[in-house]
Enzyme design. Structure first.
Site, PDB file in Angstrom:
ATOM      1  N   ARG A 182      51.367  43.211  35.993  1.00  0.00           N
ATOM      2  CA  ARG A 182      49.908  43.155  35.830  1.00  0.00           C
ATOM      3  C   ARG A 182      49.271  44.518  36.095  1.00  0.00           C
ATOM      4  NH1 ARG A 182      51.427  38.597  34.891  1.00  0.00           N
ATOM      5  NH2 ARG A 182      52.287  39.909  33.317  1.00  0.00           N
ATOM      6  N   SER A 259      43.968  33.806  36.221  1.00  0.00           N
ATOM      7  CA  SER A 259      44.372  33.973  37.622  1.00  0.00           C
ATOM      8  C   SER A 259      43.460  34.986  38.297  1.00  0.00           C
ATOM      9  CB  SER A 259      45.813  34.486  37.699  1.00  0.00           C
ATOM     10  OG  SER A 259      46.668  33.583  37.037  1.00  0.00           O
ATOM     11  N   GLU A 364      43.219  40.186  40.451  1.00  0.00           N
ATOM     12  CA  GLU A 364      43.802  40.613  39.173  1.00  0.00           C
ATOM     13  C   GLU A 364      42.742  41.218  38.238  1.00  0.00           C
ATOM     14  OE1 GLU A 364      46.783  38.013  37.248  1.00  0.00           O
ATOM     15  OE2 GLU A 364      45.644  38.324  35.419  1.00  0.00           O
TER      16      GLU A 364
HETATM   17  C1  LIG Z   1      41.543  31.267  30.726  1.00  0.00           C
HETATM   18  C2  LIG Z   1      42.200  32.599  30.938  1.00  0.00           C
HETATM   19  C3  LIG Z   1      43.581  32.699  30.953  1.00  0.00           C
HETATM   20  C4  LIG Z   1      44.209  33.944  31.132  1.00  0.00           C
HETATM   21  N1  LIG Z   1      45.570  33.999  31.142  1.00  0.00           N
HETATM   22  C5  LIG Z   1      46.186  35.190  31.305  1.00  0.00           C
HETATM   23  C6  LIG Z   1      47.617  35.264  31.327  1.00  0.00           C
HETATM   24  O1  LIG Z   1      48.318  34.278  31.165  1.00  0.00           O
HETATM   25  N2  LIG Z   1      48.200  36.481  31.502  1.00  0.00           N
HETATM   26  C7  LIG Z   1      47.449  37.616  31.654  1.00  0.00           C
HETATM   27  O2  LIG Z   1      48.046  38.693  31.812  1.00  0.00           O
HETATM   28  N3  LIG Z   1      46.105  37.571  31.641  1.00  0.00           N
HETATM   29  C8  LIG Z   1      45.444  36.409  31.473  1.00  0.00           C
HETATM   30  N4  LIG Z   1      44.086  36.341  31.481  1.00  0.00           N
HETATM   31  C9  LIG Z   1      43.309  37.563  31.683  1.00  0.00           C
HETATM   32  C10 LIG Z   1      42.807  38.226  30.380  1.00  0.00           C
HETATM   33  O3  LIG Z   1      42.676  37.279  29.340  1.00  0.00           O
HETATM   34  C11 LIG Z   1      43.727  39.336  29.894  1.00  0.00           C
HETATM   35  O4  LIG Z   1      43.875  40.317  30.887  1.00  0.00           O
HETATM   36  C12 LIG Z   1      43.170  39.988  28.616  1.00  0.00           C
HETATM   37  O5  LIG Z   1      44.095  40.920  28.109  1.00  0.00           O
HETATM   38  C13 LIG Z   1      41.848  40.710  28.836  1.00  0.00           C
HETATM   39  O6  LIG Z   1      41.355  41.046  27.548  1.00  0.00           O
HETATM   40  P1  LIG Z   1      39.826  41.245  27.278  1.00  0.00           P
HETATM   41  O7  LIG Z   1      39.710  41.687  25.870  1.00  0.00           O
HETATM   42  O8  LIG Z   1      39.055  40.037  27.638  1.00  0.00           O
HETATM   43  O9  LIG Z   1      39.484  42.436  28.276  1.00  0.00           O
HETATM   44  P2  LIG Z   1      38.120  42.712  29.054  1.00  0.00           P
HETATM   45  O10 LIG Z   1      37.946  41.663  30.101  1.00  0.00           O
HETATM   46  O11 LIG Z   1      37.024  42.935  28.104  1.00  0.00           O
HETATM   47  O12 LIG Z   1      38.494  44.075  29.777  1.00  0.00           O
HETATM   48  C14 LIG Z   1      39.442  44.126  30.824  1.00  0.00           C
HETATM   49  C15 LIG Z   1      39.589  45.590  31.293  1.00  0.00           C
HETATM   50  O13 LIG Z   1      40.112  46.369  30.220  1.00  0.00           O
HETATM   51  C16 LIG Z   1      39.206  47.404  29.850  1.00  0.00           C
HETATM   52  N5  LIG Z   1      39.248  47.510  28.393  1.00  0.00           N
HETATM   53  C17 LIG Z   1      38.978  46.537  27.495  1.00  0.00           C
HETATM   54  N6  LIG Z   1      39.189  46.993  26.243  1.00  0.00           N
HETATM   55  C18 LIG Z   1      39.584  48.280  26.361  1.00  0.00           C
HETATM   56  C19 LIG Z   1      39.927  49.305  25.435  1.00  0.00           C
HETATM   57  N7  LIG Z   1      39.924  49.114  24.113  1.00  0.00           N
HETATM   58  N8  LIG Z   1      40.289  50.537  25.921  1.00  0.00           N
HETATM   59  C20 LIG Z   1      40.313  50.768  27.256  1.00  0.00           C
HETATM   60  N9  LIG Z   1      39.980  49.843  28.180  1.00  0.00           N
HETATM   61  C21 LIG Z   1      39.620  48.618  27.723  1.00  0.00           C
HETATM   62  C22 LIG Z   1      37.840  46.960  30.379  1.00  0.00           C
HETATM   63  O14 LIG Z   1      36.974  48.063  30.602  1.00  0.00           O
HETATM   64  C23 LIG Z   1      38.266  46.255  31.655  1.00  0.00           C
HETATM   65  O15 LIG Z   1      38.500  47.195  32.670  1.00  0.00           O
HETATM   66  C24 LIG Z   1      43.429  35.113  31.301  1.00  0.00           C
HETATM   67  C25 LIG Z   1      42.014  35.004  31.293  1.00  0.00           C
HETATM   68  C26 LIG Z   1      41.414  33.760  31.114  1.00  0.00           C
HETATM   69  C27 LIG Z   1      39.901  33.675  31.096  1.00  0.00           C
END
Ligand SMILES: Cc1cc2nc3c(=O)[nH]c(=O)nc-3n(C[C@H](O)[C@H](O)[C@H](O)COP(=O)(O)OP(=O)(O)OC[C@H]3O[C@@H](n4cnc5c(N)ncnc54)[C@H](O)[C@@H]3O)c2cc1C
Length: 373
Positions: A182, A259, A364
Protein backbone atom coordinates in the site's frame (compact mmCIF):
# COMPACT_ATOMS: atom_id res chain seq x y z
CA UNK A 1 -0.14 9.56 -26.23
CA UNK A 2 -0.88 13.22 -26.74
CA UNK A 3 2.04 15.60 -27.17
CA UNK A 4 2.33 17.63 -23.96
CA UNK A 5 3.92 20.54 -25.79
CA UNK A 6 0.45 21.40 -27.10
CA UNK A 7 -1.07 23.40 -24.28
CA UNK A 8 -4.79 22.86 -24.23
CA UNK A 9 -6.74 25.08 -21.84
CA UNK A 10 -8.29 23.45 -18.80
CA UNK A 11 -11.93 23.90 -17.99
CA UNK A 12 -12.47 25.86 -14.81
CA UNK A 13 -15.46 24.71 -12.87
CA UNK A 14 -17.79 27.41 -11.55
CA UNK A 15 -18.76 25.10 -8.68
CA UNK A 16 -15.33 25.52 -7.08
CA UNK A 17 -16.81 26.72 -3.84
CA UNK A 18 -19.17 23.78 -3.62
CA UNK A 19 -17.97 21.19 -1.13
CA UNK A 20 -15.41 18.70 -2.39
CA UNK A 21 -17.67 16.16 -0.67
CA UNK A 22 -19.38 15.68 -4.03
CA UNK A 23 -16.10 14.30 -5.44
CA UNK A 24 -15.18 11.93 -2.61
CA UNK A 25 -16.59 8.49 -1.88
CA UNK A 26 -16.88 9.45 1.78
CA UNK A 27 -19.05 12.41 0.74
CA UNK A 28 -16.97 14.54 3.08
CA UNK A 29 -14.73 17.58 2.53
CA UNK A 30 -15.17 21.36 2.34
CA UNK A 31 -14.68 23.55 -0.75
CA UNK A 32 -11.59 24.33 -2.84
CA UNK A 33 -10.46 27.84 -3.81
CA UNK A 34 -10.48 26.76 -7.45
CA UNK A 35 -11.58 23.64 -9.28
CA UNK A 36 -10.29 22.65 -12.71
CA UNK A 37 -11.28 19.66 -14.84
CA UNK A 38 -8.60 18.18 -17.10
CA UNK A 39 -9.72 15.74 -19.79
CA UNK A 40 -6.42 14.91 -21.49
CA UNK A 41 -2.81 14.42 -20.44
CA UNK A 42 -2.01 17.80 -22.03
CA UNK A 43 -4.71 19.52 -20.03
CA UNK A 44 -3.52 17.86 -16.84
CA UNK A 45 0.03 19.03 -17.41
CA UNK A 46 -1.06 22.53 -18.29
CA UNK A 47 -3.42 22.75 -15.30
CA UNK A 48 -0.56 21.80 -12.97
CA UNK A 49 1.81 24.29 -14.62
CA UNK A 50 -0.78 27.04 -14.51
CA UNK A 51 -1.51 26.54 -10.82
CA UNK A 52 2.25 26.45 -10.20
CA UNK A 53 2.71 29.79 -11.99
CA UNK A 54 -0.04 31.27 -9.81
CA UNK A 55 1.76 29.99 -6.71
CA UNK A 56 -1.26 27.90 -5.70
CA UNK A 57 -1.25 24.63 -3.83
CA UNK A 58 -2.49 21.72 -5.94
CA UNK A 59 -4.58 18.68 -5.11
CA UNK A 60 -5.03 16.04 -7.79
CA UNK A 61 -8.34 14.30 -7.38
CA UNK A 62 -9.37 11.27 -9.45
CA UNK A 63 -12.11 9.06 -8.01
CA UNK A 64 -11.79 10.57 -4.52
CA UNK A 65 -11.90 7.06 -3.04
CA UNK A 66 -8.66 7.23 -1.08
CA UNK A 67 -8.70 10.74 0.34
CA UNK A 68 -10.03 12.26 3.52
CA UNK A 69 -10.47 16.00 2.95
CA UNK A 70 -10.83 18.38 5.88
CA UNK A 71 -14.09 20.19 6.63
CA UNK A 72 -12.38 23.47 5.69
CA UNK A 73 -11.73 22.08 2.21
CA UNK A 74 -8.54 22.72 0.28
CA UNK A 75 -6.81 26.13 0.16
CA UNK A 76 -5.67 25.90 -3.46
CA UNK A 77 -6.57 24.41 -6.81
CA UNK A 78 -8.15 20.99 -7.11
CA UNK A 79 -7.53 19.35 -10.48
CA UNK A 80 -10.06 16.68 -11.38
CA UNK A 81 -8.33 13.96 -13.42
CA UNK A 82 -10.75 13.01 -16.20
CA UNK A 83 -8.50 11.83 -19.07
CA UNK A 84 -9.79 8.50 -20.32
CA UNK A 85 -9.01 5.70 -22.75
CA UNK A 86 -6.41 2.99 -23.29
CA UNK A 87 -4.59 1.44 -26.21
CA UNK A 88 -2.44 -1.58 -26.94
CA UNK A 89 1.17 -0.42 -27.37
CA UNK A 90 3.02 -3.75 -27.61
CA UNK A 91 2.39 -7.46 -28.13
CA UNK A 92 4.83 -10.25 -27.52
CA UNK A 93 4.41 -13.84 -28.70
CA UNK A 94 4.69 -16.76 -26.29
CA UNK A 95 8.21 -18.01 -25.60
CA UNK A 96 9.49 -20.98 -23.60
CA UNK A 97 8.21 -20.51 -20.05
CA UNK A 98 6.44 -17.23 -20.93
CA UNK A 99 2.90 -16.67 -22.15
CA UNK A 100 2.09 -14.24 -24.95
CA UNK A 101 1.63 -10.76 -23.52
CA UNK A 102 -0.04 -7.52 -24.38
CA UNK A 103 1.04 -4.13 -23.02
CA UNK A 104 -1.61 -1.45 -22.69
CA UNK A 105 -1.19 2.26 -22.02
CA UNK A 106 -4.01 3.62 -19.88
CA UNK A 107 -4.83 7.29 -19.43
CA UNK A 108 -4.79 8.42 -15.79
CA UNK A 109 -8.49 9.16 -15.45
CA UNK A 110 -9.75 5.90 -16.96
CA UNK A 111 -12.18 4.34 -14.43
CA UNK A 112 -10.27 1.41 -12.98
CA UNK A 113 -13.06 -1.13 -12.86
CA UNK A 114 -14.11 -0.40 -16.47
CA UNK A 115 -10.54 -1.19 -17.44
CA UNK A 116 -10.52 -4.44 -15.46
CA UNK A 117 -13.81 -5.46 -17.09
CA UNK A 118 -12.31 -4.73 -20.53
CA UNK A 119 -9.18 -6.80 -19.81
CA UNK A 120 -11.28 -9.75 -18.65
CA UNK A 121 -13.46 -9.51 -21.77
CA UNK A 122 -10.36 -9.35 -23.98
CA UNK A 123 -8.72 -12.42 -22.39
CA UNK A 124 -5.87 -10.48 -20.77
CA UNK A 125 -4.88 -11.88 -17.40
CA UNK A 126 -3.25 -10.10 -14.44
CA UNK A 127 -5.65 -7.62 -12.86
CA UNK A 128 -8.87 -9.68 -12.61
CA UNK A 129 -8.64 -9.99 -8.81
CA UNK A 130 -8.53 -6.20 -8.59
CA UNK A 131 -12.12 -6.02 -9.83
CA UNK A 132 -14.45 -3.62 -8.08
CA UNK A 133 -11.84 -1.26 -6.66
CA UNK A 134 -13.17 2.28 -7.09
CA UNK A 135 -11.17 5.13 -8.58
CA UNK A 136 -9.06 5.76 -11.65
CA UNK A 137 -6.23 3.83 -13.28
CA UNK A 138 -3.72 6.67 -12.74
CA UNK A 139 -4.27 6.50 -8.99
CA UNK A 140 -3.54 2.76 -8.74
CA UNK A 141 0.26 3.20 -8.60
CA UNK A 142 -0.06 5.78 -5.80
CA UNK A 143 -0.59 3.14 -3.12
CA UNK A 144 0.18 0.05 -5.20
CA UNK A 145 -3.45 -0.98 -5.15
CA UNK A 146 -3.97 -4.57 -4.12
CA UNK A 147 -6.68 -7.06 -3.19
CA UNK A 148 -7.39 -10.79 -3.17
CA UNK A 149 -3.79 -11.79 -3.81
CA UNK A 150 -2.92 -9.40 -6.65
CA UNK A 151 -1.35 -5.95 -6.61
CA UNK A 152 -0.66 -3.65 -9.52
CA UNK A 153 3.12 -3.76 -8.92
CA UNK A 154 2.99 -7.20 -10.59
CA UNK A 155 1.69 -5.86 -13.92
CA UNK A 156 2.82 -2.22 -14.12
CA UNK A 157 5.60 -1.78 -16.66
CA UNK A 158 6.00 1.97 -16.45
CA UNK A 159 4.32 5.05 -15.01
CA UNK A 160 4.28 8.13 -17.24
CA UNK A 161 4.66 11.25 -15.12
CA UNK A 162 4.96 14.98 -15.33
CA UNK A 163 7.71 15.88 -12.85
CA UNK A 164 6.72 19.13 -11.18
CA UNK A 165 10.25 19.69 -9.88
CA UNK A 166 11.96 19.61 -13.28
CA UNK A 167 8.91 20.42 -15.44
CA UNK A 168 9.68 17.33 -17.54
CA UNK A 169 7.66 14.41 -18.72
CA UNK A 170 9.13 10.92 -18.66
CA UNK A 171 8.34 7.26 -17.97
CA UNK A 172 9.42 5.70 -14.69
CA UNK A 173 10.01 1.95 -15.03
CA UNK A 174 8.21 -0.11 -12.38
CA UNK A 175 11.54 -0.88 -10.69
CA UNK A 176 11.94 2.84 -9.91
CA UNK A 177 8.47 3.27 -8.43
CA UNK A 178 9.38 1.84 -4.97
CA UNK A 179 6.23 -0.25 -4.86
CA UNK A 180 5.60 -1.74 -1.42
CA UNK A 181 2.57 -2.80 0.60
CA UNK A 182 0.00 0.00 0.00
CA UNK A 183 2.87 2.36 -0.78
CA UNK A 184 5.07 3.74 -3.56
CA UNK A 185 7.29 6.64 -4.53
CA UNK A 186 4.12 8.59 -5.33
CA UNK A 187 2.20 8.31 -2.06
CA UNK A 188 2.06 11.55 -0.07
CA UNK A 189 4.47 13.05 -2.60
CA UNK A 190 3.35 16.06 -4.65
CA UNK A 191 6.23 15.88 -7.10
CA UNK A 192 4.70 13.56 -9.68
CA UNK A 193 1.56 13.92 -11.71
CA UNK A 194 0.66 10.52 -13.14
CA UNK A 195 -0.43 10.95 -16.77
CA UNK A 196 -0.71 7.32 -17.87
CA UNK A 197 0.26 3.82 -16.79
CA UNK A 198 1.55 0.90 -18.87
CA UNK A 199 0.39 -2.56 -17.77
CA UNK A 200 1.73 -5.80 -19.21
CA UNK A 201 -0.83 -8.61 -19.12
CA UNK A 202 -0.70 -12.25 -20.17
CA UNK A 203 -2.86 -13.37 -23.08
CA UNK A 204 -4.83 -16.03 -21.26
CA UNK A 205 -8.44 -16.95 -20.60
CA UNK A 206 -7.29 -18.07 -17.14
CA UNK A 207 -6.56 -15.99 -14.07
CA UNK A 208 -3.17 -15.83 -12.41
CA UNK A 209 -2.90 -18.60 -9.74
CA UNK A 210 -5.42 -17.83 -7.00
CA UNK A 211 -3.39 -16.88 -3.93
CA UNK A 212 -6.06 -15.71 -1.52
CA UNK A 213 -7.59 -18.53 0.54
CA UNK A 214 -11.02 -16.87 0.88
CA UNK A 215 -11.22 -16.37 -2.90
CA UNK A 216 -10.12 -19.95 -3.58
CA UNK A 217 -12.81 -21.23 -1.18
CA UNK A 218 -15.43 -19.09 -2.86
CA UNK A 219 -14.41 -20.47 -6.28
CA UNK A 220 -14.29 -24.05 -4.99
CA UNK A 221 -10.65 -24.47 -6.03
CA UNK A 222 -7.34 -24.93 -4.24
CA UNK A 223 -4.93 -22.07 -3.60
CA UNK A 224 -2.60 -22.00 -6.63
CA UNK A 225 -5.27 -23.10 -9.11
CA UNK A 226 -6.24 -20.94 -12.06
CA UNK A 227 -9.84 -20.23 -13.07
CA UNK A 228 -11.54 -18.56 -16.04
CA UNK A 229 -11.01 -14.79 -15.86
CA UNK A 230 -14.73 -14.07 -15.76
CA UNK A 231 -15.18 -16.47 -12.82
CA UNK A 232 -12.39 -14.77 -10.87
CA UNK A 233 -13.92 -11.35 -11.52
CA UNK A 234 -17.43 -12.48 -10.56
CA UNK A 235 -16.21 -14.12 -7.34
CA UNK A 236 -14.19 -11.08 -6.32
CA UNK A 237 -17.13 -8.75 -6.98
CA UNK A 238 -19.40 -11.04 -4.95
CA UNK A 239 -16.99 -11.16 -2.01
CA UNK A 240 -16.43 -7.42 -2.13
CA UNK A 241 -20.17 -6.64 -2.26
CA UNK A 242 -20.69 -8.81 0.83
CA UNK A 243 -18.21 -6.61 2.69
CA UNK A 244 -19.54 -3.28 1.39
CA UNK A 245 -16.31 -2.90 -0.58
CA UNK A 246 -17.85 -1.81 -3.88
CA UNK A 247 -19.56 1.49 -4.57
CA UNK A 248 -23.30 0.92 -4.36
CA UNK A 249 -25.61 3.89 -3.85
CA UNK A 250 -28.21 1.62 -2.25
CA UNK A 251 -25.83 0.36 0.45
CA UNK A 252 -25.61 2.51 3.62
CA UNK A 253 -22.06 1.17 4.12
CA UNK A 254 -20.93 2.48 0.75
CA UNK A 255 -19.54 5.86 1.82
CA UNK A 256 -16.01 5.01 2.83
CA UNK A 257 -12.43 4.93 1.62
CA UNK A 258 -12.39 1.13 1.78
CA UNK A 259 -9.92 0.05 4.44
CA UNK A 260 -9.19 2.98 6.71
CA UNK A 261 -6.06 1.44 8.30
CA UNK A 262 -3.26 -0.59 6.77
CA UNK A 263 -2.37 -3.96 8.30
CA UNK A 264 0.56 -3.25 10.65
CA UNK A 265 3.84 -4.98 9.83
CA UNK A 266 5.79 -6.06 12.95
CA UNK A 267 9.46 -7.03 13.02
CA UNK A 268 10.42 -10.16 14.97
CA UNK A 269 10.90 -8.36 18.32
CA UNK A 270 7.66 -6.39 18.00
CA UNK A 271 5.83 -9.57 17.00
CA UNK A 272 7.08 -11.32 20.19
CA UNK A 273 5.88 -8.43 22.35
CA UNK A 274 2.55 -8.44 20.52
CA UNK A 275 2.01 -12.16 21.06
CA UNK A 276 2.76 -11.71 24.76
CA UNK A 277 0.08 -8.99 24.96
CA UNK A 278 -2.37 -11.22 23.07
CA UNK A 279 -1.77 -14.05 25.56
CA UNK A 280 -2.53 -11.71 28.47
CA UNK A 281 -5.59 -10.28 26.72
CA UNK A 282 -6.90 -13.81 26.10
CA UNK A 283 -8.32 -12.80 22.74
CA UNK A 284 -7.42 -16.00 20.88
CA UNK A 285 -5.05 -16.46 17.96
CA UNK A 286 -4.49 -13.27 15.95
CA UNK A 287 -4.83 -13.29 12.17
CA UNK A 288 -1.31 -12.79 10.81
CA UNK A 289 0.55 -13.37 7.53
CA UNK A 290 4.28 -13.87 7.01
CA UNK A 291 6.01 -11.06 5.13
CA UNK A 292 8.08 -12.33 2.22
CA UNK A 293 11.84 -12.15 2.58
CA UNK A 294 12.20 -11.79 6.37
CA UNK A 295 10.84 -12.74 9.77
CA UNK A 296 8.38 -9.85 9.99
CA UNK A 297 4.65 -10.53 10.16
CA UNK A 298 1.64 -8.58 8.96
CA UNK A 299 -1.18 -8.46 11.49
CA UNK A 300 -4.82 -8.09 10.46
CA UNK A 301 -5.90 -4.56 11.39
CA UNK A 302 -9.52 -5.77 11.29
CA UNK A 303 -8.70 -8.41 13.94
CA UNK A 304 -6.92 -5.84 16.14
CA UNK A 305 -9.82 -3.38 15.92
CA UNK A 306 -12.43 -6.01 16.61
CA UNK A 307 -10.56 -7.50 19.56
CA UNK A 308 -9.91 -4.04 21.00
CA UNK A 309 -13.68 -3.71 21.34
CA UNK A 310 -14.67 -1.84 18.17
CA UNK A 311 -16.88 -4.24 16.29
CA UNK A 312 -18.91 -3.85 13.11
CA UNK A 313 -21.36 -0.95 13.36
CA UNK A 314 -19.51 0.77 16.27
CA UNK A 315 -20.60 3.04 17.92
CA UNK A 316 -24.22 2.45 16.84
CA UNK A 317 -26.59 2.40 13.89
CA UNK A 318 -27.67 6.03 14.28
CA UNK A 319 -24.20 7.57 14.42
CA UNK A 320 -23.29 9.86 11.46
CA UNK A 321 -19.92 8.10 11.24
CA UNK A 322 -19.46 4.47 12.21
CA UNK A 323 -17.54 1.31 11.46
CA UNK A 324 -19.17 -0.43 8.50
CA UNK A 325 -21.80 -2.99 9.47
CA UNK A 326 -20.06 -5.44 7.07
CA UNK A 327 -16.33 -4.81 7.51
CA UNK A 328 -14.43 -3.79 10.65
CA UNK A 329 -11.74 -2.02 8.65
CA UNK A 330 -14.01 0.45 6.86
CA UNK A 331 -15.12 3.67 8.53
CA UNK A 332 -18.31 4.91 6.94
CA UNK A 333 -20.17 8.19 6.72
CA UNK A 334 -23.86 7.44 7.19
CA UNK A 335 -24.92 11.03 6.40
CA UNK A 336 -24.89 14.34 8.29
CA UNK A 337 -21.34 13.72 9.54
CA UNK A 338 -18.07 15.60 9.22
CA UNK A 339 -14.44 14.85 8.59
CA UNK A 340 -13.71 15.94 12.16
CA UNK A 341 -16.15 13.31 13.48
CA UNK A 342 -14.70 10.62 11.21
CA UNK A 343 -11.15 11.36 12.37
CA UNK A 344 -12.31 11.44 15.96
CA UNK A 345 -13.63 7.91 15.51
CA UNK A 346 -10.41 6.87 13.78
CA UNK A 347 -8.38 8.32 16.67
CA UNK A 348 -10.48 6.48 19.26
CA UNK A 349 -9.91 3.19 17.44
CA UNK A 350 -6.18 3.80 16.96
CA UNK A 351 -5.75 4.64 20.68
CA UNK A 352 -7.83 1.66 21.77
CA UNK A 353 -5.75 -0.76 19.68
CA UNK A 354 -2.49 0.76 20.95
CA UNK A 355 -3.62 0.53 24.59
CA UNK A 356 -4.77 -3.07 24.26
CA UNK A 357 -2.08 -4.54 22.01
CA UNK A 358 0.77 -2.00 21.88
CA UNK A 359 0.45 -1.85 18.09
CA UNK A 360 0.24 1.41 16.09
CA UNK A 361 -2.37 1.67 13.34
CA UNK A 362 -1.69 3.94 10.37
CA UNK A 363 -4.29 5.38 7.99
CA UNK A 364 -4.36 4.03 4.44
CA UNK A 365 -6.00 7.06 2.74
CA UNK A 366 -4.26 10.36 2.10
CA UNK A 367 -5.36 12.99 4.63
CA UNK A 368 -5.79 16.40 2.98
CA UNK A 369 -5.87 19.49 5.17
CA UNK A 370 -6.78 17.43 8.22
CA UNK A 371 -5.09 15.05 10.67
CA UNK A 372 -5.86 12.89 13.66
CA UNK A 373 -2.61 13.15 15.60
C1 LIG B 1 -15.33 0.81 -1.31
C2 LIG B 1 -13.84 0.94 -1.49
C3 LIG B 1 -13.06 -0.19 -1.63
C4 LIG B 1 -11.67 -0.07 -1.81
N1 LIG B 1 -10.92 -1.21 -1.95
C5 LIG B 1 -9.59 -1.11 -2.13
C6 LIG B 1 -8.79 -2.30 -2.27
O1 LIG B 1 -9.29 -3.41 -2.27
N2 LIG B 1 -7.45 -2.16 -2.45
C7 LIG B 1 -6.86 -0.92 -2.49
O2 LIG B 1 -5.63 -0.87 -2.65
N3 LIG B 1 -7.59 0.20 -2.36
C8 LIG B 1 -8.92 0.16 -2.19
N4 LIG B 1 -9.67 1.29 -2.03
C9 LIG B 1 -9.01 2.59 -2.04
C10 LIG B 1 -9.05 3.31 -3.41
O3 LIG B 1 -10.15 2.90 -4.18
C11 LIG B 1 -7.79 3.08 -4.23
O4 LIG B 1 -6.65 3.50 -3.51
C12 LIG B 1 -7.86 3.85 -5.56
O5 LIG B 1 -6.75 3.52 -6.36
C13 LIG B 1 -7.88 5.36 -5.39
O6 LIG B 1 -8.18 5.91 -6.66
P1 LIG B 1 -8.86 7.31 -6.82
O7 LIG B 1 -8.91 7.58 -8.27
O8 LIG B 1 -10.16 7.35 -6.11
O9 LIG B 1 -7.80 8.25 -6.10
P2 LIG B 1 -8.08 9.59 -5.28
O10 LIG B 1 -8.76 9.24 -4.00
O11 LIG B 1 -8.69 10.61 -6.14
O12 LIG B 1 -6.58 10.00 -4.94
C14 LIG B 1 -5.79 9.26 -4.03
C15 LIG B 1 -4.39 9.91 -3.93
O13 LIG B 1 -3.76 9.82 -5.21
C16 LIG B 1 -3.46 11.12 -5.72
N5 LIG B 1 -3.72 11.08 -7.16
C17 LIG B 1 -4.88 10.78 -7.77
N6 LIG B 1 -4.72 10.79 -9.11
C18 LIG B 1 -3.43 11.12 -9.34
C19 LIG B 1 -2.64 11.32 -10.51
N7 LIG B 1 -3.13 11.17 -11.74
N8 LIG B 1 -1.32 11.67 -10.36
C20 LIG B 1 -0.78 11.82 -9.13
N9 LIG B 1 -1.48 11.66 -7.98
C21 LIG B 1 -2.79 11.31 -8.10
C22 LIG B 1 -4.39 12.08 -4.97
O14 LIG B 1 -3.87 13.40 -4.92
C23 LIG B 1 -4.43 11.40 -3.61
O15 LIG B 1 -3.28 11.72 -2.87
C24 LIG B 1 -11.06 1.21 -1.85
C25 LIG B 1 -11.87 2.36 -1.69
C26 LIG B 1 -13.24 2.22 -1.51
C27 LIG B 1 -14.09 3.47 -1.36
Amino acid sequence: MPDVSAHAPSAEDPTALAPLARYTTLALGGPADRLVTASTADELTEAVRDAGRRGERILLLSGGSNVVIGDDGFPGTVILVRSTGFQVIAEEPAAVGHPATVTIRVEAGEPWDDLVAATVAAGWSGVECLSGIPGAAGATPIQNVGAYGQEIAETVQAVHVHDRLTDERYALPAADCRFAYRDSLFKRNDRYLVLAVDFRLARSELSTPVRYAELARSLGVAVGDRVPLADARAAVLRLRAGKGMVLDATDPDTRSVGSFFTNPVLDAAAARRFHARVAVAGTGEPATWPVAGGDAVKVSAAWLIDKAGYGKGYPDGDAPVAISSKHTLALTHRGGGSTAALLDLAGTIRDGVRDRFGVALHPEPVLVNCSFD
